[in-house]
Design an enzyme around this catalytic site. Structure first.
Site, PDB file in Angstrom:
ATOM      1  N   TYR A  40       0.815  -1.220   0.000  1.00  0.00           N
ATOM      2  CA  TYR A  40       0.000   0.000   0.000  1.00  0.00           C
ATOM      3  C   TYR A  40       0.845   1.264   0.000  1.00  0.00           C
ATOM      4  O   TYR A  40       0.409   2.312  -0.497  1.00  0.00           O
ATOM      5  CB  TYR A  40      -0.952  -0.001   1.199  1.00  0.00           C
ATOM      6  CG  TYR A  40      -0.373   0.442   2.518  1.00  0.00           C
ATOM      7  CD1 TYR A  40      -0.456   1.779   2.919  1.00  0.00           C
ATOM      8  CD2 TYR A  40       0.229  -0.462   3.382  1.00  0.00           C
ATOM      9  CE1 TYR A  40       0.055   2.189   4.141  1.00  0.00           C
ATOM     10  CE2 TYR A  40       0.731  -0.060   4.600  1.00  0.00           C
ATOM     11  CZ  TYR A  40       0.655   1.263   4.977  1.00  0.00           C
ATOM     12  OH  TYR A  40       1.170   1.667   6.180  1.00  0.00           O
ATOM     13  N   LYS A 135      -7.546  -7.662   8.049  1.00  0.00           N
ATOM     14  CA  LYS A 135      -6.670  -8.686   7.471  1.00  0.00           C
ATOM     15  C   LYS A 135      -7.101 -10.039   8.024  1.00  0.00           C
ATOM     16  O   LYS A 135      -7.730 -10.115   9.083  1.00  0.00           O
ATOM     17  CB  LYS A 135      -5.192  -8.465   7.850  1.00  0.00           C
ATOM     18  CG  LYS A 135      -4.589  -7.154   7.404  1.00  0.00           C
ATOM     19  CD  LYS A 135      -3.117  -7.053   7.842  1.00  0.00           C
ATOM     20  CE  LYS A 135      -2.527  -5.702   7.482  1.00  0.00           C
ATOM     21  NZ  LYS A 135      -1.101  -5.593   7.900  1.00  0.00           N
ATOM     22  N   ASP A 145      -7.953   2.606   8.910  1.00  0.00           N
ATOM     23  CA  ASP A 145      -7.050   2.555   7.759  1.00  0.00           C
ATOM     24  C   ASP A 145      -7.670   1.789   6.598  1.00  0.00           C
ATOM     25  O   ASP A 145      -7.519   2.153   5.427  1.00  0.00           O
ATOM     26  CB  ASP A 145      -5.734   1.855   8.115  1.00  0.00           C
ATOM     27  CG  ASP A 145      -5.194   2.162   9.493  1.00  0.00           C
ATOM     28  OD1 ASP A 145      -5.985   2.404  10.425  1.00  0.00           O
ATOM     29  OD2 ASP A 145      -3.971   2.129   9.660  1.00  0.00           O
ATOM     30  N   GLY A 218      -6.995  10.331   9.588  1.00  0.00           N
ATOM     31  CA  GLY A 218      -6.817  10.913   8.260  1.00  0.00           C
ATOM     32  C   GLY A 218      -7.187   9.967   7.143  1.00  0.00           C
ATOM     33  O   GLY A 218      -7.851  10.353   6.165  1.00  0.00           O
TER      34      GLY A 218
END
Length: 381
Positions: A40, A135, A145, A218
């Site tokens: 990523y 995951k 995330d 974020g």
């Protein structure tokens, strides 16, 4: 030298010293001493370079991005070092580059690779609420995330190749995060949620982790605005809800914005507690998200100044020169929950994780923020 010139020089330095086998911006791989793989971090950087090509028209950015991704994708669309059955949402992120590269180069291998990555999402395990596991090695867990890593790819694939059939599923996953992971008192989102409430880092009653980590916050903000941008007009009710989610999150962040630099702290709401610090990657992500939100009309145009203040503060305080080369400092290398005992999600944990230079988790969002500045200057929506 103005910030635009500095950034152009900095980006060029990184490109000149990077190959697919050894990108200069992937500090995790450099520190581990391992060969580069599909990941990523590179996906963030290559996507930023594709967008930089679009706004500047400089083919060197596209040529580099094409060579980089081409290295990993064979003619059948299979991706070297990528195992879909790891069910790792992080690995979806680099797939976002395939849309732009396919449109710009016409290489059918990129189209085939999209199918390979989408195949992972078709089999991705889910929590009881319907959200993708982060995951396979983190069962029943949702991390902020992961919304950024997977949802924009998911929605773009659905709209491009499946008539948008599962866009409502993506919206549902955002809604679950809003309903379960948002603190109603301050409007911030906890880093992660364990639906099983079994892992050692989570609250046994709520399943939530205990802190508000800047970069995860974020990533979620970027996931919201990037997905909102993709959703079609006939999903107006869903778009209105996501607009509110995004606007409320930005409003929740602004009281914590550092007055001098415009940046935010590693643990957002504990800025006065040492050794908390103003962290580059999460601040750059919010700089980009806020300016993009203002450009798209999701936020009032006056919000643009808050994003620009963060962008300018990063350039002024965290971009430095050493030995004739530019560096971007104060980037948290990595932070997560579980897997090892020391990743317990406490304030001390987020302080322990190392700060590094030039990692793409900070560089790429700063480039995206720079692109928003260029769009603003040129009046491009």
């Amino acid at each position: 030298m103005g910030s635009s010139r500095i950034l152009n020089t900095y980006i060029q330095q990184l490109i000149e010293t990077s190959t697919p086998e050894a990108p200069a911006w992937n500090i995790e791989k450099i520190r581990a001493g391992k060969p580069n793989t599909w990941n990523y971090i590179d996906g963030c950087m290559i996507k930023a370079l594709i967008e930089l090509n679009e706004i500047t028209g400089k083919d060197a950015y596209l040529d580099f991005a094409d060579r980089f991704i081409d290295y990993f994708v064979d003619d059948d669309g299979m991706i070297a070092s990528y195992d879909p059955q790891e069910y790792n949402l992080d690995n979806i992120n680099a797939g976002k580059t395939l849309y732009g590269l396919y449109n710009l180069t016409g290489k059918t291998k990129y189209r085939k690779a999209m199918d390979v990555i989408y195949g992972q999402l078709e089999g991705q395990p889910r929590t009881k609420e319907g959200n993708f596991w982060h995951k396979l090695i983190y069962p029943n867990q949702v991390w902020l995330d992961g919304l950024y890593m997977a949802q924009p790819f998911y929605v773009q694939y659905e709209l491009s190749y499946r008539d948008g059939r599962a866009c409502s599923d993506s919206f549902h996953q955002f809604q679950v995060v809003h309903d379960l992971m948002r603190n109603e008192r301050n409007g911030l989102y906890y880093h992660a949620y364990d639906s099983s409430r079994k892992d050692f880092w989570c609250d046994p009653v709520t399943g939530l982790s205990s802190n508000f980590w800047l970069r995860a916050e974020g990533w979620f903000a970027m996931a919201l605005i990037d997905t909102w941008e993709l959703l079609p007009a006939n999903m107006s009710a869903e778009k209105d809800t996501m607009r509110r989610m995004f606007s409320e999150l930005i409003d929740a962040m602004l009281p914590y914005q550092d007055e001098k630099t415009g940046m935010w702290h590693q643990v957002i709401n504990l800025g006065r507690i040492a050794p908390n610090y103003l962290e580059t990657s999460g601040s750059a992500i919010f700089a980009n998200a806020i300016m993009k939100g203002a450009r798209l009309g999701v936020l009032d145009e006056r919000y643009w100044d808050y994003g620009y203040k963060a962008y300018k503060g990063i350039c002024d305080t965290c971009m430095n020169e050493e030995g004739g080369r530019l560096t971007l400092d104060n980037i948290c290398l990595v932070a997560g929950l579980g897997n090892t005992e020391h990743r317990e999600g406490t304030f001390d944990y987020y302080m322990r994780e190392p700060k590094v230079r030039n990692d793409a988790k900070g560089v790429a969002p700063l480039v995206l923020a720079y692109i928003e500045v260029l769009r603003h200057e040129r009046g491009k929506r």
